[in-house]
Design an enzyme around this catalytic site. Structure first.
Site: not given
Ligand code: MSP
Length: 521
Positions: A146, A149
């Site tokens: 991601c 993140h």
């Protein structure tokens, strides 16, 4: 009062963190623009609040041994208290746990379900726990992580409810193509058109209660709660009395204000606001917002200021030390809207000293001190003014129009640069005309009156124009110019001349000089 109203909103802040300068930035901006619009004669409502459901809050509450509602309430109060302590004046403080909001979300879901906009299906996909959403195949970086993140996907197979968002792709594209000024600055529109160049998928709008309990129960299936974004976005019309019922059945809804909604957001929540939100509005039969204004990040040491990185500046303490006017001025003057800005104490203090203490502050005290000492503390006669006086006032009186034009376009830093140029023009005029020398010669009293009187008229204009950014300082300045109260004058009064012979107030020290503080450890 002009006919077109204004509805101005900030994002609703997650209550898993305490308010920091990043949050304060959006709230200060929206507060400033609300003040400006009100002063311009628009009926204005300004909403802020807190986003209180979802897994992050549930987890945090558990860690602290509190119920989610107890935890959310305590932190929501911190946000409300912070804005109050900073003198910000939202009309509505909205919480997604308030009963009216829960009812509205359930009514909206039921409405969409009844109309066939929501279906139930099993789905296997790559889920990001940090984002609390399934990401499409294109939304993972080259290493498969991601991008927000830096975590790998969790493959989740789950039966859920889905909103037919994909069906709105063409309508959404057509909307942005025919309304290119909705998203500002324009670079963010390009980003949104980029998202829309990919197939738009349907939106998962439920979470099974086996995984998440802290949410609004689906009205048609109590084994599920509502996805937190689908819940939170509905706050915006909710703040104006929308009840989630079909069009025409929401009697308390202020539709005129809704039609003029301007959302202020940060760039990390562009997709949810520019894609999810308008498709939800289209499905519900409500007009899409008028503007989506997107800011960059406030960085500290080149990293996004955030609680998890521990690089935060605490806005309440900061405004207690430096004054909210200073904080507002700095953020709007320093940061070209839409871009990122690094926060550094040196730049902050230098800007305040140069433009507030040595700028408008010093101009005020040197002009008014002479008026009090040598002209009896009264607004002098205007008859003896000549070309230099006319030229200065011409420049200053052009400011309201150009400042408003830049402000309306979201170029706040340019508007404030123009304000600074007018202050500098006044300073140069003072240096050229040397009122301190005129004051020593009794034969020059009339000339002194012309010079100081012109500066007093210019200060009035500056105080009216900059009021939304520097409300405390400009209110005090107007009292010094002889107004009975710091009340905000209508914008149309910006080029009024001060009445001859009227009494001036006490000379204020508007903006102190500051030392650069040592960086907090
Ligand atoms: N709860 C969602 C918004 C829901 S709106 C219906 C959310 N909350 S948040 O608390 O994480 O962020 C709220 C806003 O604060 C976002 O616009 C975000 O960009 C902004 N900021 C948080 N930290 C920031 C900086 N360091 N700089 C500038 N703004 C940043 O997202």
């Amino acid at each position: 009062m002009t006919s077109d109203p204004r509805y101005i909103t900030t994002p609703l802040y997650y209550v898993n963190a305490k308010p920091h300068l990043g949050h304060a930035y959006a709230t200060l901006l929206a507060d400033t623009v609300s003040r400006f619009e009100r002063q311009r004669g628009h009926r204005t409502r300004f909403l802020t609040g807190t986003d209180e459901h979802g897994e992050k809050i549930q987890t945090k509450a558990k860690e602290e041994g509190k119920s989610p509602l107890e935890f959310a309430t305590a932190n929501a109060k911190l946000f409300e208290a912070a804005w109050q302590a900073m003198g910000l004046t939202p009309d509505i403080f909205y919480r997604t746990t308030q009963a009216s909001h829960v009812k509205l979300v359930q009514a909206a879901l039921q409405q969409l379900k009844d109309r066939g906009e929501i279906y139930f299906a099993e789905y296997e996909g790559k889920y990001c726990v940090g984002c609390e959403r399934f990401r499409t195949d294109q939304e993972w970086d080259a290493e498969g992580l991601c991008p927000d993140h830096r975590t790998p996907p969790v493959v989740r197979k789950e039966a859920n409810y889905w909103f037919k968002m994909g069906a709105y792709q063409q309508r959404l594209l057509d909307f942005y193509r025919s309304n290119p000024d909705v998203i500002r600055p324009a670079s963010y529109l390009n980003e949104v058109l980029g998202f829309l160049a990919q197939p738009l998928e349907d939106l998962c709008i439920s979470r099974p209660t086996t995984r998440l309990e802290w949410g609004i129960p689906l009205p048609f299936d109590d084994k599920y709660v509502t996805y937190v974004w689908f819940d939170a976005l509905l706050n915006y019309p909710g703040g104006l009395g929308y009840e989630g019922k079909p069009v025409g059945q929401n009697p308390g809804f202020d539709e005129k204000l809704w039609a003029e909604a301007t959302h202020f957001i940060g760039k990390d929540i562009l997709k949810t606001h520019a894609i999810y939100w308008p498709t939800m509005l289209m499905a519900l039969g409500l007009p899409v917002f008028r503007h989506l204004n997107v800011s960059g990040y406030i960085l500290m040491n080149s990293l996004k200021m955030s609680k998890s990185l521990g690089n935060i500046v605490e806005p309440v303490t900061m405004s207690e030390t430096f004054g909210v006017d200073s904080l507002r001025f700095f953020l709007l003057r320093e940061v070209p809207y839409g871009g990122d800005a690094n926060f550094a104490w040196e730049a902050f203090v230098n800007r305040l000293n140069a433009e507030l203490a040595n700028g408008i502050g010093n101009l005020t005290s040197r002009s008014l001190t002479i008026a009090v000492k040598s002209l009896g503390g009264k607004v002098p006669a205007k008859a003896a003014r000549g070309d230099a006086e006319a030229a200065l006032l011409k420049q200053v009186h052009a400011l309201p129009e150009s400042f408003a034009k830049e402000f309306e376009a979201g170029r706040y830093h340019i508007a404030l640069t123009q304000f600074g140029e007018c202050v500098r023009a006044c300073d140069l005029y003072v240096n050229d005309n040397k009122p301190w020398a005129l004051a020593k010669d009794p034969a020059q009293t009339e000339r002194l009156g012309a010079v100081i009187g012109t500066l007093i008229d210019a200060l009035w204009t500056l105080s009216v124009v900059a009021d939304s950014v520097l409300p405390n300082g400009m209110g005090r300045l107007r009292v010094a110019l002889g107004e009975a109260s710091p009340e905000v004058p209508a914008w149309s009064r910006a080029t009024e001349l001060r009445p001859e012979g009227s009494a001036l107030g006490e000379v204020p020290r508007l903006f102190p000089r500051f030392e650069i503080p040592k960086e907090p450890a």
